[in-house]
Motif scaffolding. Structure first.
Motif, mmCIF file in Angstrom:
data_model
loop_
_atom_site.group_PDB
_atom_site.id
_atom_site.type_symbol
_atom_site.label_atom_id
_atom_site.label_comp_id
_atom_site.label_asym_id
_atom_site.label_seq_id
_atom_site.Cartn_x
_atom_site.Cartn_y
_atom_site.Cartn_z
ATOM 1 N N LEU A 1 94.828 10.807 -17.667
ATOM 2 C CA LEU A 1 93.960 11.925 -17.312
ATOM 3 C C LEU A 1 94.089 12.276 -15.836
ATOM 4 O O LEU A 1 94.105 13.437 -15.454
ATOM 5 N N LEU A 2 94.214 11.232 -15.025
ATOM 6 C CA LEU A 2 94.357 11.441 -13.588
ATOM 7 C C LEU A 2 95.606 12.274 -13.303
ATOM 8 O O LEU A 2 95.580 13.230 -12.532
ATOM 9 N N VAL A 3 96.695 11.884 -13.963
ATOM 10 C CA VAL A 3 97.945 12.606 -13.741
ATOM 11 C C VAL A 3 97.863 13.994 -14.365
ATOM 12 O O VAL A 3 98.364 14.973 -13.805
ATOM 13 N N ALA A 4 97.201 14.099 -15.534
ATOM 14 C CA ALA A 4 97.122 15.385 -16.230
ATOM 15 C C ALA A 4 96.466 16.446 -15.367
ATOM 16 O O ALA A 4 96.777 17.626 -15.484
ATOM 17 N N ARG A 5 95.541 16.027 -14.497
ATOM 18 C CA ARG A 5 94.898 17.012 -13.628
ATOM 19 C C ARG A 5 95.898 17.650 -12.678
ATOM 20 O O ARG A 5 95.765 18.801 -12.306
ATOM 21 N N ALA A 6 96.896 16.876 -12.294
ATOM 22 C CA ALA A 6 97.865 17.397 -11.337
ATOM 23 C C ALA A 6 99.062 18.055 -12.035
ATOM 24 O O ALA A 6 99.654 18.985 -11.498
ATOM 25 N N VAL A 7 99.383 17.559 -13.235
ATOM 26 C CA VAL A 7 100.599 18.032 -13.900
ATOM 27 C C VAL A 7 100.357 19.367 -14.584
ATOM 28 O O VAL A 7 99.333 19.568 -15.221
ATOM 29 N N GLY A 8 101.308 20.283 -14.433
ATOM 30 C CA GLY A 8 101.127 21.588 -15.041
ATOM 31 C C GLY A 8 101.498 21.641 -16.499
ATOM 32 O O GLY A 8 100.843 22.287 -17.294
ATOM 33 N N SER A 9 102.555 20.934 -16.877
ATOM 34 C CA SER A 9 103.095 21.186 -18.216
ATOM 35 C C SER A 9 102.816 20.034 -19.172
ATOM 36 O O SER A 9 102.770 18.871 -18.792
ATOM 37 N N ASN A 10 102.622 20.415 -20.433
ATOM 38 C CA ASN A 10 102.355 19.421 -21.461
ATOM 39 C C ASN A 10 103.551 18.502 -21.707
ATOM 40 O O ASN A 10 103.394 17.349 -22.052
ATOM 41 N N MET A 11 104.753 19.068 -21.550
ATOM 42 C CA MET A 11 105.949 18.272 -21.811
ATOM 43 C C MET A 11 106.047 17.104 -20.840
ATOM 44 O O MET A 11 106.383 15.990 -21.215
ATOM 45 N N THR A 12 105.728 17.390 -19.560
ATOM 46 C CA THR A 12 105.728 16.331 -18.561
ATOM 47 C C THR A 12 104.773 15.227 -18.974
ATOM 48 O O THR A 12 105.062 14.036 -18.844
ATOM 49 N N LEU A 13 103.630 15.665 -19.499
ATOM 50 C CA LEU A 13 102.604 14.721 -19.919
ATOM 51 C C LEU A 13 103.111 13.840 -21.051
ATOM 52 O O LEU A 13 102.838 12.635 -21.108
ATOM 53 N N LEU A 14 103.861 14.458 -21.970
ATOM 54 C CA LEU A 14 104.396 13.729 -23.120
ATOM 55 C C LEU A 14 105.351 12.619 -22.644
ATOM 56 O O LEU A 14 105.265 11.471 -23.065
ATOM 57 N N VAL A 15 106.227 13.001 -21.733
ATOM 58 C CA VAL A 15 107.168 12.020 -21.194
ATOM 59 C C VAL A 15 106.410 10.920 -20.450
ATOM 60 O O VAL A 15 106.719 9.731 -20.563
ATOM 61 N N LEU A 16 105.383 11.343 -19.720
ATOM 62 C CA LEU A 16 104.571 10.383 -18.980
ATOM 63 C C LEU A 16 103.941 9.357 -19.918
ATOM 64 O O LEU A 16 103.945 8.152 -19.640
ATOM 65 N N GLY A 17 103.410 9.854 -21.055
ATOM 66 C CA GLY A 17 102.810 8.952 -22.031
ATOM 67 C C GLY A 17 103.809 7.934 -22.529
ATOM 68 O O GLY A 17 103.517 6.737 -22.634
ATOM 69 N N VAL A 18 105.023 8.409 -22.808
ATOM 70 C CA VAL A 18 106.070 7.511 -23.293
ATOM 71 C C VAL A 18 106.404 6.454 -22.235
ATOM 72 O O VAL A 18 106.575 5.272 -22.534
ATOM 73 N N MET A 19 106.455 6.916 -20.959
ATOM 74 C CA MET A 19 106.774 5.982 -19.875
ATOM 75 C C MET A 19 105.683 4.912 -19.733
ATOM 76 O O MET A 19 105.971 3.721 -19.586
ATOM 77 N N LEU A 20 104.431 5.348 -19.786
ATOM 78 C CA LEU A 20 103.320 4.399 -19.670
ATOM 79 C C LEU A 20 103.360 3.396 -20.817
ATOM 80 O O LEU A 20 103.119 2.193 -20.628
#
Lengths: 373, 338
Positions: free
Chosen positions: A171-190
């Motif tokens: 959620l912290l990163v989602a506030r800064a990240v613009g795109s959903n795709m970035t978020l998806l990759v981030l989830g996979v990385m975490l």
């Protein structure tokens, strides 16, 4: 011209109306689907109270439920203390996973997304692993093997802690990240990061600890008793209620974020709500039942095929009912009625569900239509 | 009374600590209800950036944009979506929805928290579908529509928002020529009949010249000129903006011509009139020939005569009959020049 759309089972029931008013027909079809799924869930629920290592006749089950006292006292306690909480758990967990899978598939516009893409279950696994493997072997093993009354609640607490930690990060990163795709990759990385930590812990553990962790990771609806249900049920009901309020923003997200913004949707706020609902649903299920996979990915696909629409006013209730139905079936089969054996839930779910999903996708060929990929 | 007004508008991108990248500085723009304006300019001039800025998707570097008197960049998103609708280039992908359900998404800024459609919403959806002549497409799945039909439905979705201003970014980029003309004519009609203000960015200068009430011309050097299409063509602004290597905007013909083919090529005399002659001229020019009128000094070059059926090619004393322009060009290429 509408033949392709209407040539579905049930379409012949009302041959005159489909041409005259498609809007009415769509509403009717939605009601038929929801009514059918509801009947299915109710009968499966009753069935799962009847079947198990011993078979209890339906009349006795109802008598036990109504509190009139079953003829054999053992039956009453089997129904009320074992099968009822387990069936309720399957019902709620299935609905929760089905809905959270739908939320993620819509948010990320990706057919492979499921409840766990945000890394929630990996976070929960890390919490459980820390307790079972890290914090002194004896404590962890007592927790699992003993399965004392406080055991699974403590374990659930650890899983919740891990899931919440990962969620907070996302959620912290989602506030800064613009795109959903970035978020998806981030989830996979975490998820990779946390499973790496779990591997480390496993590597330095003794076999008994590893066995305990593996058992947890098989998933089960049976470890939840009334005590745990009192915590789990309100959390899941709250998550489901939140998801039910999200039909409109989810519909707006169907054509993509840019268009959703043009429709006046506050995309960031909608995204936070969707992620929060998913986290509560998937995190709670993982905490109490272990990482129950598959269902969350499969149910939205099945429901979309059955409903013939991506509209969430139809899909949200359908996924709740469909998820509950699939979870009940899997729990029933895992019990192997009539025997004392119990199979691992995750394995049963995938063995049952995967062929169904493959069949539906091949027959409908609509995955490409739904996700344009 | 203009609906959209921009004063001292600078658009571009902020780049952290470096100086911002300014694409257009200090532009004054206005757009009135019922007006169709085309935003034209070469690639990279900032057409999409301007549209994104006017759609409220990104803030201006300087200046202020007002929509019906309110600061556009301070408006509540829902209120903005009721006043302004956008259609972007990319073909729309929505999964399993019927066309009408996609149009219904346009009602989002008008409906309550649950998204339930009331009678007036249904009426607005039907009206939007009727406005783009797509009533019979209503219950077709969106993914089974052609690109042109899909774009129509997408425009209907924007109309269902009942906006005062409609912004379209290259709405015809994926369509064939006939469909392009159809969509442009449709938008022109919508501006007239529904009183929308419409701003379209387009690569297609010829269509823009034919349909726009006014042009906003971005030249790529940071300037933005506005005016009637004919004024901009006559004043030479169009030629200046679109000048690039080898291409030249011919104000007389109203089209682009290749600079290479103009001077120097071998001369060919063309005899004939009407449609056939005009297409023959085009073919010859494309082939790199300089076309001379019969009256000019031509006695040294080959001569092409447009006949009732086919063409006659005369090189010195040799005469040859050609059945098509293709064979005429190859005969010319084979003929000894001079």
């Amino acid at each position: 011209m509408n033949r392709a759309l209407w040539r579905r089972p049930g379409a012949s029931l009302l041959p005159g109306r489909q041409q005259s008013d498609p809007l009415q027909w769509r509403r009717l079809r939605r009601r038929l689907l929801q009514g059918g799924l509801l009947c299915l869930v109710l009968s499966l629920f009753l069935l799962s109270l009847m079947l198990g290592s011993v078979t209890i006749p339906p009349g006795e089950v109802l008598r036990a439920l109504s509190g009139a006292g079953a003829s054999a006292n053992a039956w009453e306690s089997i129904v009320l203390l074992i099968r009822l909480p387990k069936a309720l758990t399957a019902l709620l967990a299935g609905a929760a996973l089905g809905v959270s899978g739908l939320l993620m598939q819509t948010l990320f516009r990706n057919p492979l997304a499921g409840p766990y893409v945000l890394g929630i279950s990996s976070g929960a696994s890390l919490g459980v692993a820390l307790v079972l493997l890290g914090a002194g072997g004896t404590l962890g093993i007592t927790l699992l093997t003993g399965l004392g009354p406080g055991g699974s609640l403590a374990l659930a607490g650890a899983a919740m802690g891990g899931a919440a930690l990962v969620l907070a990060l996302v959620l912290l990163v989602a506030r800064a990240v613009g795109s959903n795709m970035t978020l998806l990759v981030l989830g996979v990385m975490l998820a990779s990061l946390t499973s790496a930590l779990v591997s480390m812990l496993l590597y330095f553990s003794v076999p008994e600890q590893i066995q305990a962790y593996v058992n947890w990771s098989f998933g089960s609806f049976g470890t939840v008793s009334w005590r745990e249900l009192r915590v789990m049920a309100p959390l899941l009901l709250a998550g489901l209620a939140l998801a039910a309020l999200l039909a409109k923003p989810l519909d707006a997200l169907l054509p993509g974020e840019a268009l959703a913004q043009g429709l006046g949707l506050n995309v960031r706020r909608a995204r936070l709500k969707i992620m929060l609902a998913t986290a509560v649903l998937a995190g709670t299920v993982t905490a109490f039942c272990g990482p129950v996979g598959f269902l969350g990915i499969a149910v939205p696909h099945l429901c979309r095929s059955l409903a013939g629409t991506s509209g969430h006013r139809t899909l949200l209730p359908a996924c709740m009912l469909g998820g509950a139905a699939l979870a009940l079936v899997a729990a029933l089969v895992a019990e192997l009625p009539g025997s004392d054996l119990v199979l691992p839930l995750n394995a049963v779910m995938a063995l049952l569900g995967a062929p169904v999903v493959i069949h539906v996708l091949l027959r409908r060929r609509n995955l490409r239509r739904v996700f344009a990929s | 009374m203009s609906l959209l007004r921009a004063r001292g508008l600078a658009i571009g991108y902020r780049r952290g600590r470096r100086a911002p990248l300014t694409l257009v500085a200090d532009a004054d723009l206005s757009l009135a209800a019922g007006e169709l304006v085309c935003l034209v300019g070469p690639n990279g001039a900032g057409k999409s950036t301007l549209l994104r800025t006017l759609a409220g998707l990104q803030g201006p570097l300087a200046g202020r944009v007002t929509l019906a008197g309110a600061d556009l960049h301070a408006m509540d998103p829902r209120a903005l979506a009721r006043a302004l609708a956008t259609v972007w280039t990319d073909p729309i992908e929505v999964g399993l929805l019927a066309a009408r359900e996609l149009v219904a998404l346009g009602r989002h800024p008008h409906t309550g928290w649950s998204g339930r459609l009331h009678a007036e919403d249904e009426a607005a959806i039907d009206a939007a579908l009727a406005a783009v002549d797509a009533t019979e497409l209503a219950w077709r799945p969106v993914d089974r529509l052609s690109d042109g039909q899909r774009q129509k439905i997408n425009i209907a979705r924007a109309l269902a928002q009942e906006p005062l201003l409609l912004l379209l970014d290259e709405p015809t980029a994926w369509l064939d020529l006939a469909r392009r003309a159809e969509i442009m004519a449709l938008l022109q009609r919508l501006a007239r009949e529904q009183g929308c203000a419409i701003l379209i960015s387009s690569h297609d200068l010829e269509l823009a010249l034919r349909h726009a009430d006014r042009l906003w011309l971005m030249s790529g050097n940071g300037t933005l000129r506005t005016g009637a299409p004919e004024d901009l063509a006559l004043g030479g602004a169009l030629s200046t903006a679109f000048r690039s290597a080898g291409q030249h905007y011919d104000a007389l013909e109203g089209k682009f011509v290749s600079l290479q083919s103009r001077p120097g090529g071998p001369g060919v005399t063309l005899q004939g009139a009407g449609v056939a002659a005009s297409w023959t001229r085009r073919a010859l020019e494309r082939g790199g020939y300089r076309v001379c009128e019969p009256g000019a000094r031509h006695d040294f070059g080959p001569e092409v005569k447009v006949l009732q059926q086919g063409w006659e090619l005369r090189c010195g004393s040799k005469r040859q009959h050609c059945g098509s322009l293709e064979s005429l060009l190859s005969a010319l290429a084979a003929a000894p020049v001079d």
